[in-house]
Motif scaffolding. Sequence first.
Motif, short mmCIF file in Angstrom:
data_model
loop_
_atom_site.label_atom_id
_atom_site.label_comp_id
_atom_site.label_asym_id
_atom_site.label_seq_id
_atom_site.Cartn_x
_atom_site.Cartn_y
_atom_site.Cartn_z
N ALA A 61 46.41 37.08 52.93
CA ALA A 61 47.00 38.05 51.15
C ALA A 61 46.20 38.31 50.64
O ALA A 61 47.00 38.39 49.05
CB ALA A 61 48.85 37.62 51.36
N MET A 62 45.83 36.66 49.60
CA MET A 62 44.68 36.82 48.50
C MET A 62 44.01 37.65 48.16
O MET A 62 43.28 38.07 48.62
CB MET A 62 44.14 35.56 48.81
CG MET A 62 44.74 33.54 49.48
SD MET A 62 44.08 32.49 49.29
CE MET A 62 43.58 31.79 48.16
N PRO A 63 43.92 37.75 46.81
CA PRO A 63 43.13 38.80 46.20
C PRO A 63 41.65 37.90 46.83
O PRO A 63 41.45 37.47 46.70
CB PRO A 63 43.70 38.79 44.67
CG PRO A 63 44.06 37.54 44.62
CD PRO A 63 44.86 36.82 46.34
N SER A 64 40.39 38.87 47.00
CA SER A 64 39.10 38.35 47.13
C SER A 64 38.76 38.42 45.74
O SER A 64 39.33 38.46 44.88
CB SER A 64 38.64 39.12 47.52
OG SER A 64 39.07 41.00 46.53
N PRO A 65 37.80 37.36 45.71
CA PRO A 65 37.97 36.66 44.43
C PRO A 65 36.49 37.79 43.71
O PRO A 65 35.92 39.40 44.46
CB PRO A 65 36.19 35.47 44.67
CG PRO A 65 36.28 35.44 46.47
CD PRO A 65 37.62 36.53 46.89
N PRO A 66 36.23 37.98 42.51
CA PRO A 66 35.85 38.79 41.85
C PRO A 66 33.73 39.02 42.44
O PRO A 66 33.55 37.92 42.74
CB PRO A 66 35.68 38.66 40.50
CG PRO A 66 35.24 36.67 40.28
CD PRO A 66 37.14 36.50 42.01
N ASP A 67 33.26 39.91 42.28
CA ASP A 67 32.32 40.46 42.39
C ASP A 67 31.55 39.38 41.48
O ASP A 67 31.13 40.58 40.62
CB ASP A 67 31.83 41.52 42.76
CG ASP A 67 30.31 41.88 43.45
OD1 ASP A 67 29.53 40.95 43.81
OD2 ASP A 67 29.95 42.93 43.60
N ARG A 68 30.28 38.59 41.88
CA ARG A 68 29.58 37.85 41.17
C ARG A 68 27.62 38.51 40.95
O ARG A 68 26.98 38.03 40.65
CB ARG A 68 29.77 36.71 41.35
CG ARG A 68 30.92 36.33 41.01
CD ARG A 68 31.42 34.63 41.29
NE ARG A 68 29.82 34.03 40.85
CZ ARG A 68 30.81 33.14 39.67
NH1 ARG A 68 31.39 31.95 39.87
NH2 ARG A 68 30.18 31.97 38.26
N ARG A 69 27.94 39.21 41.82
CA ARG A 69 26.16 39.88 42.01
C ARG A 69 25.55 40.59 40.48
O ARG A 69 27.03 41.35 39.88
CB ARG A 69 26.62 41.04 42.90
CG ARG A 69 26.93 40.50 44.45
CD ARG A 69 26.23 41.37 45.17
NE ARG A 69 27.59 42.07 45.72
CZ ARG A 69 27.37 42.44 46.17
NH1 ARG A 69 26.99 42.87 47.13
NH2 ARG A 69 29.22 43.68 46.65
#
Length: 102
Positions: A61-69
């Motif tokens: 249920a946790m939001p996915s971490p931001p895309d750091r690419r």
Amino acid sequence: MKFNVFLRCGLLAAAVLPAAVWAQASGEAAEAGPAGASDRAAAVRSALWQAIEAHHRQRDAMPSPPDRRLTSAELQELRIQVRRAWDRPDAAPSVGEQSAQR
């Protein structure tokens, strides 16, 4: 001699395989069960099992971490910066060059 071994193995397999297939089929039928069986199975599960399931549900249920690419523009800018740093005449020599000079 070898023929006897192969014959016995074949007969044993012919006798055992139908029983194994029948046992698996009956097990699958028992798993399906009536519609209310899943509620009873959930009630029977141990506290440890329920805690692990709750942990996995929380993690899902946790939001996915931001895309750091890097974007393509940022990647191109990084390449340019690396080339500039590489081409500088006052750049420090690399470790391999330092050991070669000694």
